[in-house]
Design a protein around this motif. Structure first.
Motif, PDB file in Angstrom:
ATOM      1  N   GLN A   1       0.824  -1.205   0.000  1.00  0.00           N
ATOM      2  CA  GLN A   1       0.000   0.000   0.000  1.00  0.00           C
ATOM      3  C   GLN A   1       0.856   1.252   0.000  1.00  0.00           C
ATOM      4  OE1 GLN A   1      -2.200   0.593   3.630  1.00  0.00           O
ATOM      5  NE2 GLN A   1      -0.543  -0.191   4.923  1.00  0.00           N
ATOM      6  N   ALA A   2       0.306   2.309  -0.547  1.00  0.00           N
ATOM      7  CA  ALA A   2       0.937   3.625  -0.508  1.00  0.00           C
ATOM      8  C   ALA A   2       0.580   4.311   0.811  1.00  0.00           C
ATOM      9  CB  ALA A   2       0.478   4.464  -1.677  1.00  0.00           C
ATOM     10  N   LEU A   3       1.394   5.272   1.183  1.00  0.00           N
ATOM     11  CA  LEU A   3       1.111   6.054   2.387  1.00  0.00           C
ATOM     12  C   LEU A   3      -0.175   6.853   2.181  1.00  0.00           C
ATOM     13  CD1 LEU A   3       2.546   6.927   5.160  1.00  0.00           C
ATOM     14  CD2 LEU A   3       3.055   9.034   3.935  1.00  0.00           C
ATOM     15  N   GLN A   4      -1.053   6.774   3.159  1.00  0.00           N
ATOM     16  CA  GLN A   4      -2.308   7.519   3.100  1.00  0.00           C
ATOM     17  C   GLN A   4      -2.528   8.240   4.417  1.00  0.00           C
ATOM     18  OE1 GLN A   4      -4.318   7.823   0.419  1.00  0.00           O
ATOM     19  NE2 GLN A   4      -3.006   6.474  -0.821  1.00  0.00           N
ATOM     20  N   GLY A   5      -2.885   9.518   4.330  1.00  0.00           N
ATOM     21  CA  GLY A   5      -3.178  10.286   5.525  1.00  0.00           C
ATOM     22  C   GLY A   5      -1.932  10.614   6.324  1.00  0.00           C
ATOM     23  N   GLU A   6      -2.114  10.863   7.611  1.00  0.00           N
ATOM     24  CA  GLU A   6      -0.992  11.195   8.493  1.00  0.00           C
ATOM     25  C   GLU A   6      -0.542   9.941   9.232  1.00  0.00           C
ATOM     26  OE1 GLU A   6      -0.851  14.993  10.792  1.00  0.00           O
ATOM     27  OE2 GLU A   6      -0.747  13.643  12.528  1.00  0.00           O
ATOM     28  N   VAL A   7       0.722   9.621   9.099  1.00  0.00           N
ATOM     29  CA  VAL A   7       1.304   8.438   9.737  1.00  0.00           C
ATOM     30  C   VAL A   7       2.505   8.880  10.563  1.00  0.00           C
ATOM     31  CG1 VAL A   7       2.434   6.219   9.340  1.00  0.00           C
ATOM     32  CG2 VAL A   7       0.542   6.935   7.859  1.00  0.00           C
ATOM     33  N   ARG A   8       2.676   8.271  11.708  1.00  0.00           N
ATOM     34  CA  ARG A   8       3.805   8.597  12.577  1.00  0.00           C
ATOM     35  C   ARG A   8       4.729   7.383  12.743  1.00  0.00           C
ATOM     36  NH1 ARG A   8       4.101  13.152  15.606  1.00  0.00           N
ATOM     37  NH2 ARG A   8       2.377  14.639  15.328  1.00  0.00           N
ATOM     38  N   ALA A   9       6.008   7.670  12.914  1.00  0.00           N
ATOM     39  CA  ALA A   9       6.997   6.624  13.160  1.00  0.00           C
ATOM     40  C   ALA A   9       8.149   7.230  13.944  1.00  0.00           C
ATOM     41  CB  ALA A   9       7.505   6.043  11.842  1.00  0.00           C
ATOM     42  N   GLU A  10       8.956   6.390  14.527  1.00  0.00           N
ATOM     43  CA  GLU A  10      10.150   6.887  15.205  1.00  0.00           C
ATOM     44  C   GLU A  10      11.217   7.265  14.193  1.00  0.00           C
ATOM     45  OE1 GLU A  10      13.615   5.331  18.338  1.00  0.00           O
ATOM     46  OE2 GLU A  10      11.887   4.068  17.872  1.00  0.00           O
ATOM     47  N   VAL A  11      11.392   6.405  13.170  1.00  0.00           N
ATOM     48  CA  VAL A  11      12.393   6.646  12.128  1.00  0.00           C
ATOM     49  C   VAL A  11      11.731   6.553  10.768  1.00  0.00           C
ATOM     50  CG1 VAL A  11      14.624   5.980  11.185  1.00  0.00           C
ATOM     51  CG2 VAL A  11      14.133   5.563  13.611  1.00  0.00           C
ATOM     52  N   ALA A  12      11.933   7.564   9.942  1.00  0.00           N
ATOM     53  CA  ALA A  12      11.477   7.552   8.552  1.00  0.00           C
ATOM     54  C   ALA A  12      12.664   7.228   7.659  1.00  0.00           C
ATOM     55  CB  ALA A  12      10.892   8.906   8.174  1.00  0.00           C
ATOM     56  N   VAL A  13      12.467   6.307   6.736  1.00  0.00           N
ATOM     57  CA  VAL A  13      13.505   5.923   5.780  1.00  0.00           C
ATOM     58  C   VAL A  13      12.990   6.192   4.375  1.00  0.00           C
ATOM     59  CG1 VAL A  13      14.899   4.037   4.859  1.00  0.00           C
ATOM     60  CG2 VAL A  13      14.426   4.149   7.316  1.00  0.00           C
ATOM     61  N   ILE A  14      13.746   6.936   3.588  1.00  0.00           N
ATOM     62  CA  ILE A  14      13.387   7.187   2.197  1.00  0.00           C
ATOM     63  C   ILE A  14      14.245   6.292   1.311  1.00  0.00           C
ATOM     64  CG2 ILE A  14      13.156   8.897   0.366  1.00  0.00           C
ATOM     65  CD1 ILE A  14      13.039  11.067   2.438  1.00  0.00           C
TER      66      ILE A  14
END
Length: 443
Positions: free
Chosen positions: A31-44
């Motif tokens: 799935q693609a990111l939808q809406g507001e999502v939170r995480a400790e670490v974001a990886v691109i």
């Protein structure tokens, strides 16, 4: 996104006929990111660097990690390279690097390279990933001129001292007996580190392991911007926003000058193209005299790289190309086929149904980077593997995970902040000049 090549280079055209896509059925796209999502670490980046970082963070540190991939897992260089899990990662000479980093720095760098190939091997074993690994004998460096063989003799001694291994010197008269025959080869050295694999099977295995460890992976989620607000990072995608305390970027040659702005001018994508033959008979292989399964490359600055795979297909790649348009891709296809036929004339009749191209990544100092994103706190990037990203890109992901948890260091050679190339968004203009010069030197 601010990218420096034509849009065609970032689409499906260059990878439409990639051989690796025929070797394994991809799982349904996540799935693609939808809406507001939170995480400790974001990886691109859903390639070797990003997925390895996510795996180590989720598995070893219990971190809440979210990976954003613009297309599908391994869609960039990680799923379309030549599959050389070998040492390397710089384009500067050892003498230049020794002056910059000293003997201790070089020893640290050599250890890191050995560890990078071992890291991939250990992962495949731990997770029982069948990535068609072979060529455990390492790689061969082929002299394309008689004078280059004399240079290789000296380099063999340097490699033995630096890496603590035995490097075999193979004279011109011995090539055929080693299954390394070709009219343009004038001797070789055999370096016994690294191995070959199917890069797509490997990266899909990484994604599966990271997901099972708890990392969330969002495909089809290109990041159009990164900002820092109220002590957190906000990553904007077409479907929503990811908010995280820490940030890791692992997009290498598929980076963008504005994701974030610090990246502008600090990396230079360069094209690499690959073709793969149909399966060949024993008689065809014998006719050419190349029967070794060693990974191999020649001594040209605009090098060719090649290997015979277990299923008797031959992979042949080369650097070059300064445009990523559809027309330029067609021209590169003709050029690489001509180079293939010249170097392996007994296979001139052999069809090459698979051809594709992609971006490797250079830095101005010709060294890889793993470290902070400017002065941003809790933000790191890894890139510029100079065509050796299978092992080093994966290992860099592990290093970045260590930086994010405060439990690891980085070799001095990889920690040097990358300088910007001249000409900004027009820095591609450096490549035609460099390639013309390299072509003259290679004659």
């Amino acid at each position: 996104m601010k990218r420096i090549y034509e849009e065609h280079g970032y689409g499906d055209g260059p990878v439409a006929d990639c051989y690796w896509e025929t070797t394994i059925a991809r799982p349904p796209r996540g799935q693609a990111l939808q809406g507001e999502v939170r995480a400790e670490v974001a990886v691109i980046g859903g390639g070797y660097t990003g997925l390895t970082a996510a795996l180590h963070l989720a598995r070893d540190a219990g971190a809440d990690v979210a990976v954003l991939e613009a297309n599908g897992i391994g869609w960039g260089a990680s799923g379309r390279n030549g599959g050389f899990a070998c040492i390397g990662g710089t384009k500067a000479s050892d003498s230049v690097l020794t002056r910059r980093f000293g003997a201790d720095g070089m020893a640290d760098w050599h250890r890191a390279q050995i560890a990078s190939a071992e890291h991939v091997s250990d992962f495949l074993e731990r997770y029982s990933v069948d990535a068609d690994a072979h060529s455990r004998g390492g790689e061969a460096v082929m002299a394309h001129r008689p004078k280059d063989f004399e240079v290789l003799r000296e380099e063999a001694q340097t490699l033995e001292r630096g890496y603590g291994v035995k490097v075999d010197v193979i004279g011109p008269a011995e090539l055929a007996g080693e299954g390394l025959a070709g009219p343009g080869f004038h001797g070789a050295i055999r370096f016994p580190l690294g191995f070959a694999l199917n890069p797509l099977k490997y990266v899909l295995g990484l994604a599966r392991a990271a997901s099972e460890a708890g990392a969330r992976i969002f495909e089809g989620s290109p990041v159009s911007g990164v900002t820092r607000e109220n002590g957190e990072y906000r990553l904007t995608t077409p479907g929503g926003v990811l908010i995280a305390k820490k940030l890791i970027i692992g997009t290498n040659g598929y980076s963008s000058d504005d994701v974030p702005d610090w990246m502008a001018g600090r990396y230079l994508p360069a094209q690499s193209a690959v073709l793969v033959t149909r399966e060949m008979s024993d008689e065809e292989i014998a006719a050419q005299g190349w029967s070794s399964d060693l990974m191999a490359y020649d001594t040209r600055r605009l090098l060719h790289y090649f290997r015979l795979m277990p299923n008797r297909r031959f992979l042949f790649g080369m650097r070059g190309g300064t445009s990523a348009s559809a027309t330029a891709l067609s021209q590169m296809k003709a050029k690489i086929r001509a180079n293939f036929e010249r170097m392996f004339p007994a296979w001139a009749h052999v069809e090459t149904p698979h051809f594709w191209s992609g971006f490797v990544c250079l830095s101005r100092d010709l060294t890889p980077y793993a470290g902070p994103i400017g002065d941003w706190p809790d933000a790191w990037a890894g890139f510029a593997y100079h065509g050796n990203g299978v092992a080093l890109g994966s290992y860099t992901g592990k290093l970045l995970a260590g930086l994010a948890t405060g439990q690891g260091g980085v070799p001095a050679l990889m920690a040097a902040p990358p300088a910007r190339f001249p000409f900004g968004r027009f820095r591609r203009m450096l490549l035609p000049m460099a390639y013309s010069w390299y072509g003259l030197i290679d004659r």
